[in-house]
Design a protein around this motif. Sequence first.
Motif, PDB file in Angstrom:
ATOM      1  N   LEU A  28       0.833  -1.204   0.000  1.00 40.86           N
ATOM      2  CA  LEU A  28       0.000   0.000   0.000  1.00 40.86           C
ATOM      3  C   LEU A  28       0.866   1.252   0.000  1.00 40.86           C
ATOM      4  N   LEU A  29       1.936   1.225   0.780  1.00 39.73           N
ATOM      5  CA  LEU A  29       2.868   2.350   0.801  1.00 39.73           C
ATOM      6  C   LEU A  29       3.481   2.563  -0.584  1.00 39.73           C
ATOM      7  N   GLU A  30       3.850   1.485  -1.247  1.00 38.69           N
ATOM      8  CA  GLU A  30       4.440   1.601  -2.577  1.00 38.69           C
ATOM      9  C   GLU A  30       3.473   2.268  -3.548  1.00 38.69           C
ATOM     10  N   ARG A  31       2.195   1.894  -3.487  1.00 34.50           N
ATOM     11  CA  ARG A  31       1.197   2.511  -4.368  1.00 34.50           C
ATOM     12  C   ARG A  31       1.073   4.002  -4.077  1.00 34.50           C
ATOM     13  N   SER A  32       1.139   4.393  -2.814  1.00 34.47           N
ATOM     14  CA  SER A  32       1.059   5.816  -2.464  1.00 34.47           C
ATOM     15  C   SER A  32       2.276   6.580  -2.957  1.00 34.47           C
ATOM     16  N   LEU A  74      -1.151   6.472   3.984  1.00 29.29           N
ATOM     17  CA  LEU A  74      -2.225   7.465   3.986  1.00 29.29           C
ATOM     18  C   LEU A  74      -1.649   8.878   3.952  1.00 29.29           C
ATOM     19  N   GLU A  75      -0.674   9.138   4.801  1.00 30.87           N
ATOM     20  CA  GLU A  75      -0.097  10.480   4.864  1.00 30.87           C
ATOM     21  C   GLU A  75       0.587  10.852   3.551  1.00 30.87           C
ATOM     22  N   VAL A  76       1.334   9.912   2.985  1.00 31.67           N
ATOM     23  CA  VAL A  76       2.034  10.167   1.726  1.00 31.67           C
ATOM     24  C   VAL A  76       1.042  10.502   0.613  1.00 31.67           C
ATOM     25  N   LEU A  79      -6.662   3.711  -5.085  1.00 31.64           N
ATOM     26  CA  LEU A  79      -5.816   3.928  -3.913  1.00 31.64           C
ATOM     27  C   LEU A  79      -6.623   4.515  -2.772  1.00 31.64           C
ATOM     28  N   ALA A  80      -7.480   5.485  -3.067  1.00 27.89           N
ATOM     29  CA  ALA A  80      -8.325   6.078  -2.024  1.00 27.89           C
ATOM     30  C   ALA A  80      -9.199   5.024  -1.367  1.00 27.89           C
ATOM     31  N   ALA A  81      -9.763   4.119  -2.157  1.00 26.56           N
ATOM     32  CA  ALA A  81     -10.609   3.063  -1.606  1.00 26.56           C
ATOM     33  C   ALA A  81      -9.806   2.166  -0.666  1.00 26.56           C
ATOM     34  N   ALA A  82      -8.566   1.868  -1.035  1.00 24.61           N
ATOM     35  CA  ALA A  82      -7.722   1.027  -0.187  1.00 24.61           C
ATOM     36  C   ALA A  82      -7.314   1.743   1.100  1.00 24.61           C
ATOM     37  N   LEU A  83      -7.230   3.073   1.049  1.00 22.38           N
ATOM     38  CA  LEU A  83      -6.811   3.853   2.217  1.00 22.38           C
ATOM     39  C   LEU A  83      -7.966   4.213   3.152  1.00 22.38           C
ATOM     40  N   LEU A  84      -9.193   4.087   2.683  1.00 24.77           N
ATOM     41  CA  LEU A  84     -10.340   4.462   3.526  1.00 24.77           C
ATOM     42  C   LEU A  84     -10.365   3.709   4.854  1.00 24.77           C
ATOM     43  N   PRO A  85     -10.166   2.383   4.874  1.00 24.42           N
ATOM     44  CA  PRO A  85     -10.164   1.693   6.180  1.00 24.42           C
ATOM     45  C   PRO A  85      -9.060   2.195   7.106  1.00 24.42           C
ATOM     46  N   VAL A  86      -7.919   2.573   6.541  1.00 26.61           N
ATOM     47  CA  VAL A  86      -6.824   3.112   7.349  1.00 26.61           C
ATOM     48  C   VAL A  86      -7.248   4.444   7.963  1.00 26.61           C
ATOM     49  N   ALA A  87      -7.852   5.301   7.151  1.00 22.75           N
ATOM     50  CA  ALA A  87      -8.288   6.607   7.646  1.00 22.75           C
ATOM     51  C   ALA A  87      -9.333   6.452   8.744  1.00 22.75           C
TER      52      ALA A  87
END
Length: 203
Positions: free
Chosen positions: A11-15, A129-131, A159-167
């Motif tokens: 996930l970090l790599e995608r960001s 998420l931050e990146v 990417l936003a969809a994958a980060l939503l649970p993190v947020a």
Amino acid sequence: MSTRLDHAVGLLERSLVGTRSVLGRVGPGDLGRPTPCAAWDLAALLDHMDDSLGAYLEASHGALRLLPAHRAAAPTYDDPAARLRARACTLLGVWSAAAEQGLDDVELAGPGGQRVGLPAELLVSTAALEVAVHGWDVARSLGEPSDRDGATGALPPDLAAALLPVARCTVACGRAEGHFADVGAARPGAGPVETLLALVGRA
């Protein structure tokens, strides 16, 4: 190998892909531009991003000191965006190695001596998420157009969809500590980018 951490590193790599790309478009004449973070111009935002990447780099060794003031300043370069792009590559490399070595937890050491463990995959997911969000900030500062949902090259819908649970897991705590603005309003039926941006206090 830590499978959960490896997923977070992916996930970090995608960001980092989109954010490194937009950083490559920052020129010396852009540093005074306003950003979606109202108190910061682009130079201040890049400085904040550099500080954050430094903390995430430190944490890859299994421990992170939570300091009450700013961390020690990084060496000064003429091109802060280039420095960030290089640090982003280093960040991905060290966390990839940590995943291969099976790092499970990062010890957070507070200024008063208190210590607490944090799952490494949660910390790396938060870094992703931050990146991505700050990559979106940089893109908007440069005037990059976005679609109706707010998507840019730095923050595409998948990417936003994958980060939503993190947020949803981390932002409330960060907001209580003053790291995020109040939740914004998303339109009914808004897509993942607009929903994520609202969660982190972006319009």
